[in-house]
Write a protein that holds these residues in place. Structure first.
Motif, PDB file in Angstrom:
ATOM      1  N   ARG A  43     -10.723   5.178  -2.727  1.00  0.00           N
ATOM      2  CA  ARG A  43     -11.415   4.157  -3.515  1.00  0.00           C
ATOM      3  C   ARG A  43     -10.996   4.212  -4.974  1.00  0.00           C
ATOM      4  N   ARG A  97      -9.750   6.505   3.182  1.00  0.00           N
ATOM      5  CA  ARG A  97      -9.467   5.340   2.340  1.00  0.00           C
ATOM      6  C   ARG A  97      -9.813   5.671   0.905  1.00  0.00           C
ATOM      7  N   ASP A 123       0.822  -1.214   0.000  1.00  0.00           N
ATOM      8  CA  ASP A 123       0.000   0.000   0.000  1.00  0.00           C
ATOM      9  C   ASP A 123       0.858   1.267   0.000  1.00  0.00           C
ATOM     10  N   ARG A 157      -4.889   1.285  -1.186  1.00  0.00           N
ATOM     11  CA  ARG A 157      -4.639  -0.142  -1.043  1.00  0.00           C
ATOM     12  C   ARG A 157      -4.126  -0.740  -2.352  1.00  0.00           C
ATOM     13  N   VAL A 168      -5.129   6.209   2.426  1.00  0.00           N
ATOM     14  CA  VAL A 168      -4.485   4.938   2.123  1.00  0.00           C
ATOM     15  C   VAL A 168      -4.948   4.462   0.756  1.00  0.00           C
ATOM     16  N   TYR A 170     -13.054   8.989  -2.065  1.00  0.00           N
ATOM     17  CA  TYR A 170     -12.520   8.388  -0.848  1.00  0.00           C
ATOM     18  C   TYR A 170     -13.582   8.318   0.251  1.00  0.00           C
TER      19      TYR A 170
END
Length: 262
Positions: free
Chosen positions: A73, A71, A20, A38, A36, A61
């Protein structure tokens, strides 16, 4: 967990775990965020080249009110200054992105800072002179933060600064006219350097090639801006040293004589 979508400028990334990345990005409506991504370090990551510095993206996100990191997306690239074929583009992109990252507070919206970064990145991709663009960007960044000295009046006597060489006072409290400044006091700015600053207040980044700025005046602006930035950041940026080394190697106008004097 709310889902947000916004135009953003990628400022920097760093590794997280095995696959990540943490992405620092600036949005116009919600300020600087950290998220983040991923799987961003995997060879076939869905993020691809969208996480390069100063890339303008459409970021989607998730945000959790109890977590600092969002996070990511999806990150869809819209424009990148790295489309320029010039070798120095990557160095200046890193410099601009690092400056924005240092100055932008967390989660504090600044539409003007976002628009400045986006317009400078766009101009760099379009072939604007990199060193001149750097002086423009530094001036506007310092001006937006309220720390650029006034260009109209002498700090000591209040008289006009029009005409001859002026000087940045040793303690950076303002500009001094030729009558108030001792011959070796402070850092000089010639008539040509001052004319560029005045024009930069209304010029668009893409038009900088049309603004006159002799090499000597550009060096003067680089020295003054370096002092102001170092004083207010209380450090010198790594990318700023790389920019000076690059300019020295290619015979550019940046000085390569170590950190700023304060």
């Amino acid at each position: 967990m709310p889902l947000h979508t916004a135009d953003a400028l990628v400022l920097r990334t760093y590794k997280l775990g095995e696959a990540d990345r943490i992405v620092v990005f600036l949005t116009a409506d919600r300020g600087k965020r950290r998220g983040v991504a991923r799987g961003a370090r995997r060879p076939r990551s869905r993020f691809g080249g969208a996480l390069e510095p100063l890339t303008r993206v459409r970021a989607t996100y998730f945000e959790h009110e109890r977590r600092e990191l969002v996070r990511l997306r999806q990150v869809e690239p819209l424009a990148s200054p790295l489309t320029s074929s010039r070798a120095e583009a990557l160095v200046y992109v890193s410099y601009f992105a690092e400056l924005i990252d240092e100055w932008a507070p967390e989660a504090d919206p600044s539409d003007r800072l976002f628009r400045l970064g986006a317009s400078v990145a766009e101009a760099l991709a379009a072939g604007a002179p990199a060193e001149r663009l750097a002086r423009y960007f530094e001036y506007w960044l310092l001006r937006l933060q309220g720390v650029y000295p006034a260009l109209a009046a002498c700090r000591r006597c209040g008289g006009t600064l029009a005409g001859g060489t002026v000087r940045l006072a040793p303690r950076l409290e303002g500009l001094l006219c030729a009558q108030c400044a001792a011959p070796a006091e402070g850092t000089p700015l010639s008539r040509e350097a001052m004319a560029f600053l005045v024009a930069a207040r209304t010029a668009a980044p893409r038009s900088l090639a049309d603004l006159p700025l002799p090499a000597r005046a550009e060096r003067e602006l680089a020295a003054v801006h370096r002092r102001l930035l170092a004083a207010h950041l209380d450090k010198e940026l790594k990318s700023a040293r790389v920019v000076r080394e690059l300019a020295a190697a290619y015979g550019g106008s940046e000085e390569s004589t170590g950190p700023a004097r304060r």
